[in-house]
Motif scaffolding. Structure first.
Motif, PDB file in Angstrom:
ATOM      1  N   LEU A   1      51.059 -52.834 -56.277  1.00 34.23           N
ATOM      2  CA  LEU A   1      50.295 -51.691 -55.996  1.00 34.23           C
ATOM      3  C   LEU A   1      48.958 -51.814 -55.384  1.00 34.23           C
ATOM      4  O   LEU A   1      48.574 -50.720 -54.441  1.00 34.23           O
ATOM      5  N   VAL A   2      48.179 -52.840 -55.660  1.00 36.86           N
ATOM      6  CA  VAL A   2      46.878 -52.706 -55.053  1.00 36.86           C
ATOM      7  C   VAL A   2      46.958 -52.889 -53.458  1.00 36.86           C
ATOM      8  O   VAL A   2      46.266 -52.371 -52.835  1.00 36.86           O
ATOM      9  N   ALA A   3      47.961 -53.976 -53.151  1.00 30.80           N
ATOM     10  CA  ALA A   3      48.130 -53.886 -51.580  1.00 30.80           C
ATOM     11  C   ALA A   3      48.582 -52.654 -50.787  1.00 30.80           C
ATOM     12  O   ALA A   3      47.922 -52.270 -49.835  1.00 30.80           O
ATOM     13  N   VAL A   4      49.342 -51.958 -51.812  1.00 29.79           N
ATOM     14  CA  VAL A   4      49.685 -50.450 -51.154  1.00 29.79           C
ATOM     15  C   VAL A   4      48.367 -49.754 -50.845  1.00 29.79           C
ATOM     16  O   VAL A   4      48.305 -49.037 -50.053  1.00 29.79           O
ATOM     17  N   LEU A   5      47.723 -49.687 -52.001  1.00 26.36           N
ATOM     18  CA  LEU A   5      46.782 -48.481 -52.259  1.00 26.36           C
ATOM     19  C   LEU A   5      45.592 -48.773 -51.344  1.00 26.36           C
ATOM     20  O   LEU A   5      44.982 -47.966 -50.697  1.00 26.36           O
ATOM     21  N   VAL A   6      45.144 -49.997 -51.229  1.00 23.28           N
ATOM     22  CA  VAL A   6      43.970 -50.429 -50.406  1.00 23.28           C
ATOM     23  C   VAL A   6      44.264 -50.640 -48.951  1.00 23.28           C
ATOM     24  O   VAL A   6      43.458 -50.464 -48.168  1.00 23.28           O
ATOM     25  N   PHE A   7      45.503 -51.102 -48.879  1.00 22.43           N
ATOM     26  CA  PHE A   7      45.641 -51.490 -47.461  1.00 22.43           C
ATOM     27  C   PHE A   7      47.006 -50.965 -46.756  1.00 22.43           C
ATOM     28  O   PHE A   7      46.721 -49.970 -45.707  1.00 22.43           O
ATOM     29  N   LEU A   8      48.198 -51.181 -47.423  1.00 25.09           N
ATOM     30  CA  LEU A   8      49.140 -50.365 -46.402  1.00 25.09           C
ATOM     31  C   LEU A   8      49.004 -48.867 -46.273  1.00 25.09           C
ATOM     32  O   LEU A   8      49.195 -48.348 -45.138  1.00 25.09           O
ATOM     33  N   ALA A   9      48.882 -48.169 -47.253  1.00 25.98           N
ATOM     34  CA  ALA A   9      48.790 -46.657 -47.265  1.00 25.98           C
ATOM     35  C   ALA A   9      47.733 -46.073 -46.431  1.00 25.98           C
ATOM     36  O   ALA A   9      47.805 -45.519 -45.513  1.00 25.98           O
ATOM     37  N   PRO A  10      46.459 -46.468 -46.774  1.00 24.25           N
ATOM     38  CA  PRO A  10      45.429 -46.057 -45.910  1.00 24.25           C
ATOM     39  C   PRO A  10      45.545 -46.566 -44.336  1.00 24.25           C
ATOM     40  O   PRO A  10      45.352 -45.899 -43.426  1.00 24.25           O
TER      41      PRO A  10
END
Lengths: 451, 454
Positions: B340-349
């Protein structure tokens, strides 16, 4: 030389054309002397390599377990030098930094030739250099593949990709300027430049496509600035060798590469500016910005050196702390402290504006940085290998005459290409210089005439 | 500058006039108090249920808000150092986050007094049992005892932040002083309450010149001070939750991601508070566009430096290094959280910020900043909690009530503190000539606009 934020620009497009292309194909005595020295160094390096091929790698100063010596040191040095060009041309283009205009063409050339030089070293490092093609995947009857798990293989792909993109980016940027040279030439020379200009006539349509392509290449090249030296750093960080296995290596190597590359741009371009009387195009404003880049990256390096020591101690890992202690106090301590002086202390005068706008100080410090960055790689490569886990195999390494010769040859090879470039291609981007000049409208022309 | 709309001088005058009647909107105040109430309730529930989780969450939250405040101030320092015109309208908002630091410092003080024995296995009075049972990842290496001696450790953490706050104070005093003077000159007297003590005597333009010069001299100190102090803070406060684990990239990763957090917080505040702060004439699409590009760069750098840590540790597979990652990436109660952290901090932005249009549209931009801020809060929590909460299951209720309660409470305090500051001082640096658009920028944006029109 001017050191203001608004460099003294040429008044007209024609003046810019004349100033920049007048030096092409007219070698001066100074140029000829430097070219002769470079060629001689290159031939000497080639002779040393020949001896190595004939007698084997034993002619090097290798003393197991130090099986990587100054070939790898110099390889990493040249890859690092190759960084500033793409940084200046691509990243500064993307952030629309105007000071790149004067220096980016020669920086790009420096990048391409530095990477060409670096690419020699994997070949030079081989005992059987004729089998260099084993680096690349190729169909063969025994289904042999190279070891993709090896960071050295990642290097092959990272650097060859970087070289390809940098070379294409360099050439794309040159096209409008080659057309200018074509238009000012006659005979066979005109024909050759005509072929290289790819039919460029500077129409709106051509400019539209050109700018789109240039921006695209810049965006493609920018991540490579980070990736290439990160991959080079992993040649070391992926090993469990103390002093190499470090998570900070990728950004530390990238910062070091930009540091050395920007210093090399100052070393090369500052004399060039005087020699060609190009103060309108390359002046202290540009060199001051480069010095600021060096200051920033020097700070990052100093931080990285300090962090390595702090965490080496903090980890309480005896091998890790042992190697860092030995680097500063052992056999190669002189190299370590030379590195610290050149990379951390010598650039400090640049914090004073008068120091970073003084040509002599700029040039001298840039030389210190170049030396310091070579020794940084020497410290990393040699000291860790000479002082590994088992005290029974601790040893010392010093390069042999053959290795020194090959290294000198690499500088000759680089100088050869760079000097050749200065004679055949515009070393300052004419088209971009023109963007800073008032367009040749009737009103502007009237103003120039009145002047 | 522009031939259309109000002149630069008119816009500056309007920004000064707007200070007179500015106060935090009721809705923002109510939401802030609601967040604080949630935080207090979450703390109560947390201490009753699991002090281990709660102190871990307290540490992560305090550290998160320290990073937010300092990261935002460093953005102002970078703007100053690069002499950038484009981001000048955001400079005051960036500086305003400095007021979060003393509050977060107090929260850290409370943690250091009451929470260290629960969180750090190297503490002599560790409350979670025998630390040698966690060896080699529990007790600190013997030679590190001096560094991790409790009193010395606590004094250091407070000292790092206090020293940074002192530097921030000097920087901000030089920065806002000329603006307060310009506001007082126009409005006929000081308007900034206590902050008026920063107001210099003499002419605002002269005050700007001398303040600008002093801040320029402070830039290397601020830059190096931040890098060194924040790295030490990260090594001590966070990395030592596993006293055997070390990554020399950790400090750099933390201080760079704090700037990312600061930029996202500034972007959120600027866009959400645009009307309240009368930023309309200044907050043009190219400002959020450029800030978005910097957030994209920060996001990529976060991913790059994280990868640069994980890859060598994964590749060499040395047990003393892998343990910290294995717990977070492989244990079922934490693996989903890491993803979830990887998605919120990196993938999505990263995906969102590739769009040029989206960076210029306010609502998606706010959504993006929310993702980054929330993701980085979860990331800071992920660094701490798996080493302090040693149960085999993920405590969903504690996570939602206590961790998010502390997050909401911290945000509430931040809104009140930042809002109080911005209510009293001009929301843009009105005495700074670089607030005006740079001629090159005007040319570039005209070029961009013509292309966009096509």
């Amino acid at each position: 030389m001017q050191g203001t934020e608004n460099p003294n620009r040429p008044a007209t497009f024609g003046e810019a054309n004349r100033d920049i292309i007048r030096v092409l194909l007219k070698p001066s005595m100074g140029w000829a002397a430097l070219f002769a020295i470079s060629t001689a160094a290159m031939i000497y390096g080639g002779w040393c390599w020949y001896l190595q091929l004939v007698y084997g790698l034993g002619v090097g100063g290798y003393n197991p377990p130090v099986m990587w010596g100054i070939y790898i040191v110099t390889f990493v040095f040249w890859v690092g030098i190759g960084h500033a060009g793409t940084l200046i041309s691509a990243i500064l283009f993307l952030v629309r930094s105007k000071w790149r205009t004067g220096v980016y063409r020669a920086s790009e050339a420096m990048t391409v030739f530095a990477v060409m030089t670096a690419l020699l070293f994997p070949v030079l490092h081989l005992g059987r250099a004729w089998q260099v093609y084993w680096f690349f995947p190729y169909p063969n009857q025994r289904y042999l593949w190279m070891n993709f798990k090896s960071p050295l293989m990642w290097d092959v792909f990272a650097i060859s990709t970087y070289f390809t993109v940098s070379a294409v980016f360099f050439f794309v940027g040159l096209v409008p300027d080659i057309a200018v040279v074509r238009d000012h030439s006659t005979g066979l020379v005109k024909k050759i430049y005509g072929v290289l200009a790819l039919g460029w006539h500077g129409t709106m349509r051509q400019w539209h496509h050109y700018m789109a392509a240039y921006g695209f290449f810049a965006a493609l090249a920018a991540p490579l600035v980070l990736s290439v030296h990160s991959v080079v750093s992993w040649d070391f960080a992926m090993a469990i060798t103390a002093g190499w296995h470090s998570t900070i290596f990728p950004p530390y190597f990238v910062a070091g590469a930009i540091f050395s590359g920007c210093a090399m741009v100052i070393t090369l371009m500052l004399p060039l500016s005087y020699a060609y009387n190009w103060e309108k195009y390359l002046n202290l404003w540009h060199f001051e910005q480069l010095a600021k880049m060096c200051l920033l990256t020097s700070g990052i390096l100093t931080y990285a050196y300090g962090t390595e020591y702090f965490v080496g101690w903090y980890s309480q890992n005896p091998y890790e702390w042992g190697i860092f202690y030995w680097r500063a106090t052992g056999e190669y301590a002189w190299a370590f402290w030379l590195m610290v002086f050149c990379n951390c202390v010598a650039p400090l005068p640049w914090y004073i504006r008068s120091m970073r706008t003084n040509p002599a100080v700029l040039f001298i410090i840039s030389i210190f940085v170049n030396i310091g960055m070579w020794f940084e790689r020497f410290n990393i490569v040699v000291s860790s290998l000479a002082h590994q886990f088992d005290p029974a195999v601790w040893t010392s390494y010093w390069p042999s005459e053959i290795e020194w010769g090959v290294m000198i040859g690499s500088f000759g090879w680089f100088g050869f290409w760079f000097l050749l470039f200065l004679q055949v291609l515009p070393a300052v981007a004419i088209a971009e210089i023109k963007e800073l000049i008032q367009p040749p409208t009737k009103a502007a022309l009237g103003a120039v005439e009145a002047k | 500058m522009s031939s259309h709309g109000p002149s630069f001088e008119d816009k500056v005058a309007a920004s000064i006039d707007a200070v007179k009647d500015r106060s935090l909107p009721g809705m923002a105040r109510n939401l802030a108090f609601a967040g604080i109430a949630w935080g207090v309730a979450g703390l109560g529930y947390g201490f009753m249920t699991s002090p281990e989780w709660t102190w871990g969450a307290w540490l992560a939250t305090s550290f998160f808000f320290l990073c937010m405040g300092q990261g935002a101030v460093m953005f102002a320092v970078i703007l100053h150092g690069t002499k950038a015109h484009w981001g000048r309208p955001l400079k005051r908002i960036a500086e305003s986050f400095a007021v979060v630091l003393p509050i977060a410092w107090l929260a850290l003080l409370v943690f250091l007094i009451f929470g260290t024995d629960t969180v750090y296995s190297w503490s002599p009075a560790y409350t979670q049992g025998d630390p040698t049972a966690l060896a080699p990842h529990g007790q600190a290496p013997a030679a590190k005892e001096f560094w991790l001696a409790k009193g010395f450790f606590e004094a250091r953490q407070l000292g790092y932040v206090a020293l940074m706050m002192l530097l921030d104070f000097l920087f901000i005093r030089n920065s806002i002083g000329p603006d307060l003077k310009a506001a007082a000159d126009r409005l006929g007297g000081p308007v900034a309450g206590w902050w008026s003590t920063f107001m210099p005597s003499g002419d605002a333009a002269e005050a700007f010149k001398s303040g600008d010069y002093r801040n320029e001299a402070m830039l290397p100190v601020m830059g190096f001070g931040y890098a060194i102090l924040w790295s030490l803070l990260a090594f001590d406060l966070i990395m030592s939750v596993d006293p055997w684990w070390f990554s020399n990239m950790f400090g750099g990763w933390i201080f760079m991601s704090s700037i990312l957090l600061g930029m996202a917080s500034i972007g959120f505040t600027a866009v959400v508070g645009k009307d309240w702060l009368d930023l309309g004439p200044w907050l043009k699409p190219h400002v959020t566009h450029d800030l978005g590009k910097l957030i994209l760069a920060g996001t990529m750098f976060w991913g790059y430096t994280l990868f640069a840590q994980i890859l060598p540790i994964y590749y060499t597979n040395v047990p003393e290094e892998t343990n910290f990652l294995l717990v977070r990436l492989m244990l079922p109660q934490w693996a989903w959280y890491s993803q979830l952290v990887a998605v919120l901090v990196f993938l999505a932005p990263f995906t969102m910020l590739l769009s040029r249009g989206l960076k210029k549209m306010h609502r998606p931009f706010v959504a993006l900043t929310c993702l980054t801020i929330t993701g980085l809060f979860l990331e800071r929590s992920l660094l701490v909690l798996p080493s302090t909460y040693l149960e085999d299951t993920f405590p969903t209720v504690l996570f939602l009530v206590t961790s998010f309660g502390l997050f909401a409470g911290g945000l509430g305090v931040t809104v009140l503190a930042v809002g109080s500051f911005l209510s009293k001082v001009p929301s843009v640096p009105v005495a700074d000539p670089r607030l005006d658009e740079h001629p090159w920028e005007g040319h570039i944006h005209a070029f961009d606009a013509s292309h966009a029109a096509k």
